[in-house]
Structures are given as structure tokens and as C-alpha cells.
Design a protein around this motif. Structure first.
Motif, PDB file in Angstrom:
ATOM      1  N   ALA A  55      88.730  39.671 106.545  1.00 54.89           N
ATOM      2  CA  ALA A  55      87.480  39.296 107.200  1.00 54.89           C
ATOM      3  C   ALA A  55      86.523  38.565 106.279  1.00 54.89           C
ATOM      4  O   ALA A  55      85.517  38.007 106.742  1.00 54.89           O
ATOM      5  CB  ALA A  55      86.791  40.541 107.774  1.00 54.89           C
ATOM      6  N   THR A  56      86.805  38.537 104.969  1.00 51.97           N
ATOM      7  CA  THR A  56      85.926  37.796 104.052  1.00 51.97           C
ATOM      8  C   THR A  56      86.188  36.299 104.076  1.00 51.97           C
ATOM      9  O   THR A  56      85.484  35.551 103.387  1.00 51.97           O
ATOM     10  CB  THR A  56      86.099  38.302 102.600  1.00 51.97           C
ATOM     11  OG1 THR A  56      87.438  38.012 102.140  1.00 51.97           O
ATOM     12  CG2 THR A  56      85.851  39.799 102.502  1.00 51.97           C
TER      13      THR A  56
ATOM     14  N   GLY B 114      79.144  43.443 100.061  1.00 52.55           N
ATOM     15  CA  GLY B 114      80.065  44.252 100.851  1.00 52.55           C
ATOM     16  C   GLY B 114      81.432  44.362 100.207  1.00 52.55           C
ATOM     17  O   GLY B 114      82.057  45.439 100.200  1.00 52.55           O
ATOM     18  N   VAL B 115      81.912  43.254  99.645  1.00 54.79           N
ATOM     19  CA  VAL B 115      83.212  43.273  98.957  1.00 54.79           C
ATOM     20  C   VAL B 115      83.172  44.235  97.776  1.00 54.79           C
ATOM     21  O   VAL B 115      84.106  45.022  97.557  1.00 54.79           O
ATOM     22  CB  VAL B 115      83.595  41.854  98.487  1.00 54.79           C
ATOM     23  CG1 VAL B 115      84.797  41.904  97.548  1.00 54.79           C
ATOM     24  CG2 VAL B 115      83.900  40.970  99.693  1.00 54.79           C
TER      25      VAL B 115
ATOM     26  N   CYS C  25      94.232  40.394  97.647  1.00 54.35           N
ATOM     27  CA  CYS C  25      93.716  40.079  98.989  1.00 54.35           C
ATOM     28  C   CYS C  25      92.595  39.050  98.909  1.00 54.35           C
ATOM     29  O   CYS C  25      92.506  38.134  99.748  1.00 54.35           O
ATOM     30  CB  CYS C  25      93.210  41.343  99.684  1.00 54.35           C
ATOM     31  SG  CYS C  25      94.487  42.527 100.155  1.00 54.35           S
ATOM     32  N   LEU C  26      91.728  39.178  97.904  1.00 56.54           N
ATOM     33  CA  LEU C  26      90.628  38.228  97.741  1.00 56.54           C
ATOM     34  C   LEU C  26      91.134  36.857  97.316  1.00 56.54           C
ATOM     35  O   LEU C  26      90.573  35.834  97.724  1.00 56.54           O
ATOM     36  CB  LEU C  26      89.623  38.767  96.723  1.00 56.54           C
ATOM     37  CG  LEU C  26      88.814  39.984  97.173  1.00 56.54           C
ATOM     38  CD1 LEU C  26      87.954  40.511  96.041  1.00 56.54           C
ATOM     39  CD2 LEU C  26      87.944  39.640  98.379  1.00 56.54           C
TER      40      LEU C  26
ATOM     41  N   LEU D 165      78.094  41.880 108.465  1.00 53.78           N
ATOM     42  CA  LEU D 165      76.690  41.462 108.515  1.00 53.78           C
ATOM     43  C   LEU D 165      76.511  40.154 107.746  1.00 53.78           C
ATOM     44  O   LEU D 165      75.802  39.241 108.203  1.00 53.78           O
ATOM     45  CB  LEU D 165      75.801  42.554 107.923  1.00 53.78           C
ATOM     46  CG  LEU D 165      74.301  42.224 107.828  1.00 53.78           C
ATOM     47  CD1 LEU D 165      73.716  41.954 109.215  1.00 53.78           C
ATOM     48  CD2 LEU D 165      73.548  43.371 107.144  1.00 53.78           C
ATOM     49  N   GLY D 166      77.176  40.051 106.599  1.00 55.97           N
ATOM     50  CA  GLY D 166      77.102  38.815 105.832  1.00 55.97           C
ATOM     51  C   GLY D 166      77.671  37.638 106.593  1.00 55.97           C
ATOM     52  O   GLY D 166      77.131  36.523 106.538  1.00 55.97           O
ATOM     53  N   ILE D 167      78.758  37.866 107.334  1.00 54.72           N
ATOM     54  CA  ILE D 167      79.352  36.790 108.137  1.00 54.72           C
ATOM     55  C   ILE D 167      78.377  36.344 109.219  1.00 54.72           C
ATOM     56  O   ILE D 167      78.209  35.140 109.477  1.00 54.72           O
ATOM     57  CB  ILE D 167      80.677  37.259 108.762  1.00 54.72           C
ATOM     58  CG1 ILE D 167      81.715  37.510 107.664  1.00 54.72           C
ATOM     59  CG2 ILE D 167      81.212  36.215 109.735  1.00 54.72           C
ATOM     60  CD1 ILE D 167      82.962  38.193 108.168  1.00 54.72           C
TER      61      ILE D 167
END
Length: 302
Positions: free
Chosen positions: A100-101, A133-134, A156-157, A281-283
Motif C-alpha cells: 500500500a506504500t 507510518g512505514v 517489500c519497500l 492517511l498519508g495516501i
């Protein structure tokens, strides 16, 4: 589309019980390329030239194929290998949260690397909240050394950073070219399949233990998640535009978490769902769906 992509992390986890991480990435890419190749072969989509005559099914310019070679590495080869490797050490639910990032990575790449977008204050705040968040999801206070779990999360990142690079690169070099949507999807995955074939001796030759669940998971990963879902994504993009299409970002982690918890019995630490909420929320802020309140300036009165 959200259900298929959210389920992909479950399918990878199940497939890893019988094949290596390299074989997971190799199989899904080849199956996706074959599925999209059949669609292009049947549909033979063409984009009209300026004079109204139909253009070629596949692009003929060499530079376009070179661009798709770059896209293949950052769309499939690197991220698929990273996610499959990571799920040896992290849960499928956690991998879906990190996926989702992608919008946060996309905003950073489009702004800082390719300079095809400019972010306002609210959107930069969204990027900052997403990064926070990450960090909360990772929980750096838990680690004193590089463990498998931490390395898996970092992998993953790396995968989502590749996705963000892909979106910026495509917008910079490919989005304005007259390529039919189905052809665009096929070239992205098909060139990746060729690269995977070239890597076969290093990533795909290993013993396997197959049963129907592993075979079904690999088929679903390839034909649905790496094949048809890309066609669906293009159709939604044409109907709703990029903002509407981006809402899949909110569906995918929810599906991934629910399936991981219900079917695999995965559990969370307190900080992981909290970090996931901050990422979402950041998205919302980074995509302009939420805006920071503006300060009102009091005007002098006479």
C-alpha cells in the motif's frame, strides 16, 4: 482488481510451501505474459495514426522496446523477486500493507526523480505521514541487528520503490506514445517474461513439491494477478481516470490482511495496524483526497 491483487500475497505464501521464491516470481511472470499474449493475439488492438489508418499491433521503434525493458525490470522482475523472497520471513498480511506504500513511492519518484509532478503542502504532508507510518510498521525499536524479518520488510519497500519508479518512468517516456492499452500491458509483462527466461538457470532450477493448492496459487498469481488484472486496470483507468483507479490502493491491503488472518492464522503486533492506518492517511493526503486546514488571516477592521 483489488480482490485479485490483495489475494496475491496469500497465493505467494501458499506457493512458497512447495517452490522457491525465484520459481514463484518466474512462474507468475511467464503465465501472465502468456495470458496477455493470447489476449493481444486475439484482439490485435491498434491505435489509429494521424491520417486515420490503423497503426501496428506492436511498436516498431527500437527505443520503445528499450523503454519497456527498463519497465520490465521495475514492474515485475525486481519487485516480484523481492516480494516472494520477503514472504519467506514476513506474513502475507504485512507484505500487503507494505504494498500500500506504492502511492507514496510514486509521489516521491514523480516529484524528485522524474519531475513530472509538483506537490503542494498537503501532499508533502501526506508523504511525510506515510513515511512515518512505514517506520511504525517496521518498529525499529525491536531490532538490534539485521534479522530476516527486518530484511523482508526492507525487501517489500524495495519492491514498492520499483513500482513508484515505474509509474514515473512510464509517464515520462511512454504515456504519450500511441500504444493500445492491451498491448501496453502485454509489453510490460511479456518483456519481463523474456528477462525471467534468461534468468532461469539462476532463479528457477530447483526441486519442487507440488500439490493442487500450490498449482492453483501459481495459476491465480500468473493468469489473474499478473495477466487479466492488468487489463482490468487499464479499463478502469480509461473509464474512471487515475484518481478513481488509485482507490484500489485502499482495497488491496484490506483483502490481504483479512485473508492472511482468516486463512493462515496470521497475527499482528500493536504497531503494525497503527502504522497501516498512518500509511493510508498519508495516501489520502498525498493524493489530494484530504487537505490540511488553511489558516485564516484576520483582516484589519476600521
Amino acid at each position: 482488481m483489488g480482490v485479485v491483487w490483495g489475494s496475491s500475497f496469500l497465493f505467494m505464501k501458499v506457493a512458497l510451501e512447495g517452490v522457491s521464491f525465484g520459481q514463484v516470481a518466474w512462474t507468475r511472470t511467464l503465465l501472465g505474459g502468456l495470458a496477455l499474449g493470447v489476449i493481444v493475439l486475439v484482439m490485435r488492438p491498434r491505435v489509429p495514426r494521424a491520417d486515420g489508418t490503423p497503426g501496428p499491433v506492436l511498436p516498431r521503434e527500437r527505443v520503445v522496446w528499450l523503454h519497456f525493458l527498463v519497465v520490465s525490470l521495475t514492474t515485475c522482475v525486481i519487485p516480484y523477486l523481492c516480494f516472494a523472497w520477503a514472504e519467506q520471513y514476513v506474513s502475507s498480511s504485512l507484505a500487503s500493507i507494505y504494498n500500500a506504500t506504492t502511492p507514496i513511492m510514486t509521489a516521491l519518484m514523480a516529484t524528485l526523480v522524474f519531475r513530472v509532478e509538483r506537490l503542494g503542502l498537503s501532499r508533502w504532508a501526506g508523504v511525510g505521514v506515510g513515511i512515518l507510518g512505514v517506520l511504525v510498521v517496521i518498529g525499529p525499536w525491536q531490532y538490534t541487528a539485521l534479522t530476516g524479518s527486518l530484511a523482508g520488510q526492507l525487501a517489500c519497500l524495495v519492491a514498492t520503490a520499483c513500482y513508484g519508479f515505474t509509474f514515473g518512468y512510464q509517464r515520462r517516456f511512454l504515456s504519450q506514445r500511441p500504444i493500445a492499452p492491451a498491448t501496453f500491458a502485454f509489453l510490460s509483462i511479456g518483456v519481463s517474461a523474456v528477462v525471467m527466461l534468461a534468468l532461469t538457470p539462476w532463479i528457477a532450477i530447483a526441486p519442487v513439491e507440488l500439490d493442487w493448492t500450490i498449482v492453483a496459487s501459481l495459476l491465480a498469481l500468473g493468469v489473474l494477478g499478473t495477466g487479466l488484472a492488468y487489463i482490468w486496470n487499464i479499463n478502469v483507468l480509461r473509464a474512471w481516470g487515475p484518481t478513481g483507479t488509485s482507490t484500489v490502493t485502499y482495497v488491496t491491503p484490506v483483502v490481504g490482511v483479512v485473508l492472511g488472518v482468516v486463512l493462515l492464522g496470521e497475527r499482528f503486533s500493536w504497531h503494525e495496524p497503527l502504522g497501516a492506518v498512518l500509511v493510508l492517511l498519508g495516501i489520502l493526503l498525498a493524493q489530494g483526497r484530504l487537505r490540511m486546514p488553511r489558516r485564516r488571516v484576520a483582516l484589519p477592521t476600521e
